[in-house]
Design an enzyme around this catalytic site. Sequence first.
Site, PDB file in Angstrom:
ATOM      1  N   LYS A 284       0.843  -1.182   0.000  1.00  0.00           N
ATOM      2  CA  LYS A 284       0.000   0.000   0.000  1.00  0.00           C
ATOM      3  C   LYS A 284       0.886   1.242   0.000  1.00  0.00           C
ATOM      4  O   LYS A 284       1.843   1.331   0.764  1.00  0.00           O
ATOM      5  CB  LYS A 284      -0.903  -0.021   1.237  1.00  0.00           C
ATOM      6  CG  LYS A 284      -2.141   0.841   1.134  1.00  0.00           C
ATOM      7  CD  LYS A 284      -3.070   0.579   2.293  1.00  0.00           C
ATOM      8  CE  LYS A 284      -4.343   1.389   2.148  1.00  0.00           C
ATOM      9  NZ  LYS A 284      -5.272   1.155   3.287  1.00  0.00           N
ATOM     10  N   GLU A 370     -19.290  -6.107  11.075  1.00  0.00           N
ATOM     11  CA  GLU A 370     -20.263  -5.324  11.825  1.00  0.00           C
ATOM     12  C   GLU A 370     -21.279  -6.204  12.559  1.00  0.00           C
ATOM     13  O   GLU A 370     -21.688  -5.891  13.688  1.00  0.00           O
ATOM     14  CB  GLU A 370     -20.993  -4.360  10.883  1.00  0.00           C
ATOM     15  CG  GLU A 370     -20.112  -3.287  10.289  1.00  0.00           C
ATOM     16  CD  GLU A 370     -19.407  -3.709   9.002  1.00  0.00           C
ATOM     17  OE1 GLU A 370     -18.700  -2.867   8.406  1.00  0.00           O
ATOM     18  OE2 GLU A 370     -19.558  -4.882   8.605  1.00  0.00           O
ATOM     19  N   ARG A 398     -25.455  -2.725   8.161  1.00  0.00           N
ATOM     20  CA  ARG A 398     -25.067  -4.103   7.886  1.00  0.00           C
ATOM     21  C   ARG A 398     -25.350  -5.031   9.067  1.00  0.00           C
ATOM     22  O   ARG A 398     -25.243  -6.244   8.937  1.00  0.00           O
ATOM     23  CB  ARG A 398     -23.576  -4.164   7.519  1.00  0.00           C
ATOM     24  CG  ARG A 398     -23.159  -3.154   6.471  1.00  0.00           C
ATOM     25  CD  ARG A 398     -21.736  -3.356   6.011  1.00  0.00           C
ATOM     26  NE  ARG A 398     -21.660  -4.360   4.972  1.00  0.00           N
ATOM     27  CZ  ARG A 398     -20.534  -4.759   4.386  1.00  0.00           C
ATOM     28  NH1 ARG A 398     -19.386  -4.248   4.787  1.00  0.00           N
ATOM     29  NH2 ARG A 398     -20.552  -5.665   3.449  1.00  0.00           N
TER      30      ARG A 398
END
Length: 620
Positions: A284, A370, A398
């Site tokens: 990244k 979640e 969610r």
Amino acid sequence: MTLDIAHYPILAQADTPQQLRELSQDKLQQLSIELRQYLLTSVSQSSGHFASGLGTVELTVALHYVYNTPFDRLLWDVGHQAYPHKILTGRRERMPTIRKKGGLHPFPWPPESEYDTFAVGHSSTSISAALGMAVAAEKEASGRKVVAVIGDGAMTAGMAFEALNHGGDISKNLLVVLNDNEMSISENVGALNSHLARLLTGNFFNSIRDGGKKLLSNVPPIKEFASRAEEHIKGMVVPGTIFEELGFKYIGPIDGHDVNGVVDTLRNMRNINGPQILHVVTKKGKGYQSAEQDPIKFHAVPKFNPQDQALPKAAPSNPTFSAVFGDWLCDMATQDSKLMAITPAMREGSGMVKFSQQFPSQYFDVAIAEQHAVTFAAGLAKEGLNAVVAIYSTFLQRAYDQLIHDVAIQNLPVLFAIDRAGLVGADGPTHQGAFDIPFLRCIPNMIIMAPSDENECRQMLYTGHKLQKPAAVRYPRGSATGVVPSQQMQSYELGKSRTIREGEKVAILNFGILLPYALEAAEKINATVIDMRFVKPLDTNIINQLAATHEVFMSIEDGAVIGGAGSAVAEYLISSPHNSKLIQLGLPDTFIMQGTQQEMYAELGLDSDGILSKLAAFKA
């Protein structure tokens, strides 16, 4: 802002994937260099998501080079990593407009481009959607290929594994590219695994593997031995046994920054039938030293000078509501050793860094999960601990079943600190916190609070924490109003509002952060302004009092108007003997696109001018 494409001679020849595929393979490395530089220059001048895209440059080039997009379907999980994809799919010149009102969508968005095959914003959806497309491709029988690119972080969500389990079971032609940007990869290991990947995806190896399995299928003892032998041998050279057990052919890990190696591997895999996993290791922030060293800080960036290798210092501003929550959390934990704080992979965004450092035994990052976060909190609460779930409004959606079934039905004392409620700005329709009031308000046992400033936010968090039942405090993204929170914490009386301004004829009932707009409008028409504080329970006493002296109520909120706080007022007025009229202001029945919060408040008529305009239209 216009970038001089003359500085990117190979990139200039690849404005679309079709043009990209016309390049000779020996130009792909230079193309990747130019694409990374273009991305760096573009985002540094316009702001936006940064580190993730830098890490997927070579992978993006290779995927569009090998696959016949858009006929072949390419799905990106979330969209932070899809900036190079946008640049290579005819949107290069519009990149300076990304995340701005009327500009490019921040994530893949089908109405914007035929190359964006599926709208994404929340993570871990790509494999499920791609599997559906793979089934459709088989029925179509036109040779269409389907590829899903998912990050290693998104693989922590249960939905991704549900899709893998199903995909391996029905065995459709599907490639899942696991973009792993956490594991470091040395040059030697990368070269070795790239060599193994080419070998394992080659026709010779796969004909032996598939043919051998067919030959031994009728000899159970030998079949079992061969299967176990293959499993243990592969376990020594690749970490893919779990994927193989789920029914996927696993290849990798390979160096995701070796564009030619990725191309060669993808080209081989394109001709293999059945579900496959390609594990690519990327870094990244690749190519920009500061982003490589601190990819979290450089995940999304403001405008900056790339030569500085640093982001500009933010101008002095009021603390964010997230920071107010983080400070309250630390202060509360010093008083309450039973406080347990939970986040689904949003430590930085939710303002929990300091808490995680000071109270590590009371801090839980459950990753992108979640549903688990909410039921985990319910388990903590059932055993007498004081659970606080810090979660974005859009992500709480969610876990709706868990919210109802595991928390509310059992009336468990879980506090939901709902960040990014209301309009969020540049992240657009997938992230607007529009729906939390309507979907929370209909749940029995739920207390809902909407602070208008940072002191109210702090006191409401304390109020909810002390309640022995489910409670939610919803607060917006960004800087707060400048009110200094009182260090002393007190519980508010449930369902009790506060009168901010007394006026005549018109009573504005404010729910949340739009109070300054309400006050500005009220000054011009001498209206009463009530900071309602509680969406549920509603302060019906103040409504009764005002109904005797005011002709018109106006409710204002930064959430969906259908089923929202204003609807609660309407329901009460209908059931009462009052003849007062009601105007409801809130977010309309549409998905709100990207733009700054202030731009969208004005466009949607939620600022002071909008309030006055709605009143004038009503009286007319």
